[in-house]
Write a protein that holds these residues in place. Structure first.
Motif, PDB file in Angstrom:
ATOM      1  N   GLY A  29      36.284  28.713  34.621  1.00  0.00           N
ATOM      2  CA  GLY A  29      35.792  28.661  35.993  1.00  0.00           C
ATOM      3  C   GLY A  29      36.911  28.820  37.008  1.00  0.00           C
ATOM      4  N   ARG A  30      38.042  28.204  36.745  1.00  0.00           N
ATOM      5  CA  ARG A  30      39.193  28.330  37.656  1.00  0.00           C
ATOM      6  C   ARG A  30      39.700  29.769  37.695  1.00  0.00           C
ATOM      7  NH1 ARG A  30      42.970  22.947  37.420  1.00  0.00           N
ATOM      8  NH2 ARG A  30      41.271  21.462  37.674  1.00  0.00           N
ATOM      9  N   ILE A  31      39.830  30.380  36.523  1.00  0.00           N
ATOM     10  CA  ILE A  31      40.318  31.760  36.455  1.00  0.00           C
ATOM     11  C   ILE A  31      39.344  32.698  37.159  1.00  0.00           C
ATOM     12  CG2 ILE A  31      40.693  33.699  34.869  1.00  0.00           C
ATOM     13  CD1 ILE A  31      42.105  31.702  32.998  1.00  0.00           C
ATOM     14  N   ASN A  32      38.058  32.577  36.884  1.00  0.00           N
ATOM     15  CA  ASN A  32      37.065  33.445  37.514  1.00  0.00           C
ATOM     16  C   ASN A  32      37.040  33.260  39.032  1.00  0.00           C
ATOM     17  OD1 ASN A  32      36.257  34.697  35.144  1.00  0.00           O
ATOM     18  ND2 ASN A  32      34.678  33.176  34.735  1.00  0.00           N
ATOM     19  N   THR A  33      37.194  32.020  39.476  1.00  0.00           N
ATOM     20  CA  THR A  33      37.218  31.743  40.911  1.00  0.00           C
ATOM     21  C   THR A  33      38.431  32.382  41.563  1.00  0.00           C
ATOM     22  OG1 THR A  33      36.002  29.671  40.620  1.00  0.00           O
ATOM     23  CG2 THR A  33      37.285  29.906  42.641  1.00  0.00           C
ATOM     24  N   LEU A  34      39.602  32.246  40.945  1.00  0.00           N
ATOM     25  CA  LEU A  34      40.807  32.843  41.511  1.00  0.00           C
ATOM     26  C   LEU A  34      40.722  34.369  41.505  1.00  0.00           C
ATOM     27  CD1 LEU A  34      43.627  30.507  40.126  1.00  0.00           C
ATOM     28  CD2 LEU A  34      42.503  30.456  42.355  1.00  0.00           C
ATOM     29  N   LEU A  35      40.120  34.946  40.475  1.00  0.00           N
ATOM     30  CA  LEU A  35      39.919  36.390  40.439  1.00  0.00           C
ATOM     31  C   LEU A  35      39.006  36.842  41.579  1.00  0.00           C
ATOM     32  CD1 LEU A  35      39.515  37.031  36.606  1.00  0.00           C
ATOM     33  CD2 LEU A  35      41.416  37.772  38.046  1.00  0.00           C
ATOM     34  N   ASP A  36      37.942  36.082  41.830  1.00  0.00           N
ATOM     35  CA  ASP A  36      37.029  36.404  42.928  1.00  0.00           C
ATOM     36  C   ASP A  36      37.755  36.352  44.268  1.00  0.00           C
ATOM     37  OD1 ASP A  36      34.886  36.740  41.230  1.00  0.00           O
ATOM     38  OD2 ASP A  36      34.009  34.770  41.636  1.00  0.00           O
ATOM     39  N   ILE A  37      38.539  35.309  44.457  1.00  0.00           N
ATOM     40  CA  ILE A  37      39.256  35.145  45.723  1.00  0.00           C
ATOM     41  C   ILE A  37      40.254  36.279  45.917  1.00  0.00           C
ATOM     42  CG2 ILE A  37      40.854  33.685  47.020  1.00  0.00           C
ATOM     43  CD1 ILE A  37      39.539  31.271  45.554  1.00  0.00           C
ATOM     44  N   LEU A  38      41.047  36.562  44.896  1.00  0.00           N
ATOM     45  CA  LEU A  38      42.055  37.625  45.015  1.00  0.00           C
ATOM     46  C   LEU A  38      41.405  38.985  45.247  1.00  0.00           C
ATOM     47  CD1 LEU A  38      44.688  36.610  42.323  1.00  0.00           C
ATOM     48  CD2 LEU A  38      45.005  36.689  44.805  1.00  0.00           C
ATOM     49  N   GLY A  39      40.256  39.211  44.639  1.00  0.00           N
ATOM     50  CA  GLY A  39      39.555  40.478  44.835  1.00  0.00           C
ATOM     51  C   GLY A  39      39.040  40.653  46.251  1.00  0.00           C
ATOM     52  N   ALA A  40      38.797  39.547  46.939  1.00  0.00           N
ATOM     53  CA  ALA A  40      38.263  39.600  48.295  1.00  0.00           C
ATOM     54  C   ALA A  40      39.352  39.540  49.371  1.00  0.00           C
ATOM     55  CB  ALA A  40      37.284  38.453  48.504  1.00  0.00           C
ATOM     56  N   MET A  41      40.554  39.129  48.996  1.00  0.00           N
ATOM     57  CA  MET A  41      41.634  38.974  49.974  1.00  0.00           C
ATOM     58  C   MET A  41      42.503  40.217  50.049  1.00  0.00           C
ATOM     59  SD  MET A  41      42.987  35.181  48.976  1.00  0.00           S
ATOM     60  CE  MET A  41      43.993  34.914  50.397  1.00  0.00           C
ATOM     61  N   GLU A  42      43.156  40.375  51.179  1.00  0.00           N
ATOM     62  CA  GLU A  42      44.154  41.418  51.319  1.00  0.00           C
ATOM     63  C   GLU A  42      45.499  40.736  51.505  1.00  0.00           C
ATOM     64  OE1 GLU A  42      43.429  44.650  53.917  1.00  0.00           O
ATOM     65  OE2 GLU A  42      41.292  44.664  53.477  1.00  0.00           O
ATOM     66  N   LEU A  43      46.328  40.814  50.488  1.00  0.00           N
ATOM     67  CA  LEU A  43      47.634  40.163  50.523  1.00  0.00           C
ATOM     68  C   LEU A  43      48.712  41.163  50.899  1.00  0.00           C
ATOM     69  CD1 LEU A  43      47.474  38.040  47.236  1.00  0.00           C
ATOM     70  CD2 LEU A  43      46.899  37.329  49.553  1.00  0.00           C
ATOM     71  N   ASP A  44      49.818  40.645  51.423  1.00  0.00           N
ATOM     72  CA  ASP A  44      50.993  41.466  51.712  1.00  0.00           C
ATOM     73  C   ASP A  44      51.676  41.745  50.374  1.00  0.00           C
ATOM     74  OD1 ASP A  44      53.242  42.710  52.645  1.00  0.00           O
ATOM     75  OD2 ASP A  44      54.077  40.919  53.618  1.00  0.00           O
ATOM     76  N   GLU A  45      51.522  42.969  49.902  1.00  0.00           N
ATOM     77  CA  GLU A  45      52.041  43.328  48.580  1.00  0.00           C
ATOM     78  C   GLU A  45      53.558  43.337  48.525  1.00  0.00           C
ATOM     79  OE1 GLU A  45      50.194  46.988  47.416  1.00  0.00           O
ATOM     80  OE2 GLU A  45      48.189  46.113  47.415  1.00  0.00           O
ATOM     81  N   SER A  46      54.214  43.415  49.671  1.00  0.00           N
ATOM     82  CA  SER A  46      55.678  43.483  49.682  1.00  0.00           C
ATOM     83  C   SER A  46      56.332  42.164  49.265  1.00  0.00           C
ATOM     84  CB  SER A  46      56.181  43.891  51.067  1.00  0.00           C
ATOM     85  OG  SER A  46      55.869  42.884  52.013  1.00  0.00           O
ATOM     86  N   VAL A  47      55.593  41.062  49.308  1.00  0.00           N
ATOM     87  CA  VAL A  47      56.176  39.768  48.939  1.00  0.00           C
ATOM     88  C   VAL A  47      55.973  39.437  47.462  1.00  0.00           C
ATOM     89  CG1 VAL A  47      55.935  38.843  51.269  1.00  0.00           C
ATOM     90  CG2 VAL A  47      54.121  38.441  49.598  1.00  0.00           C
ATOM     91  N   LEU A  48      55.201  40.265  46.759  1.00  0.00           N
ATOM     92  CA  LEU A  48      54.914  39.985  45.354  1.00  0.00           C
ATOM     93  C   LEU A  48      55.986  40.577  44.446  1.00  0.00           C
ATOM     94  CD1 LEU A  48      51.066  40.754  45.265  1.00  0.00           C
ATOM     95  CD2 LEU A  48      52.183  38.545  45.593  1.00  0.00           C
TER      96      LEU A  48
END
Length: 109
Positions: A54-73
Motif C-alpha cells: 500500500g505504501r509503495i502503490n501510494t507513493l507511485l500514485d503521488i509521484l505519477g501525479a506530481m511534477e518534480l524538478d528533475e535537476s535535483v535528482l
C-alpha cells in the motif's frame, strides 16, 4: 510498470521525495485516498497503517501525479522517476482509447 514490493524499493521511492526537498511522513489520519499532499509546504503525509504494498502503490500514485524538478535528482532517482512517469502516461493513454463497439447481432426475421 512491474514494480516489486520490497523494502528496498520503498526506500528508493522515499529517496526521490527527499532529493526533491519534500518531507515524507507516515502518520495516522483519516485520508480518503490514503495520503495527503501539501504542495506549498512540500509535505506528503501517508497513512502509517498501510502495508508495504500500500505504501509503495501510494507513493507511485503521488509521484505519477506530481511534477518534480528533475535537476535535483540523482541519475538513479531520475531514471526511476522517468519510468514512473512513462508508466503513468501509458496507463492514461490506454484508459483514453475508445473501445470499439461490438457488432450488433443480426435479427432473425
Amino acid at each position: 510498470m512491474n514494480f516489486k514490493v520490497t523494502p528496498n524499493n520503498l526506500t528508493r521511492l522515499e529517496k526521490i521525495f527527499g532529493e526533491a526537498k519534500y518531507e515524507l511522513r507516515f502518520e495516522k489520519g483519516t485520508f480518503n485516498s490514503g495520503y495527503c499532499v501539501l504542495e506549498h509546504k512540500k509535505v506528503v503525509v501517508v497513512n502509517k497503517f498501510l502495508n508495504l504494498e500500500g505504501r509503495i502503490n501510494t507513493l507511485l500514485d503521488i509521484l505519477g501525479a506530481m511534477e518534480l524538478d528533475e535537476s535535483v535528482l540523482t541519475p538513479e532517482s531520475l531514471k526511476l522517476y522517468k519510468q514512473i512517469l512513462e508508466n503513468r502516461n501509458s496507463a492514461d493513454a490506454a484508459d483514453e482509447e475508445p473501445k470499439t463497439p461490438s457488432p450488433e447481432q443480426p435479427s432473425e426475421n
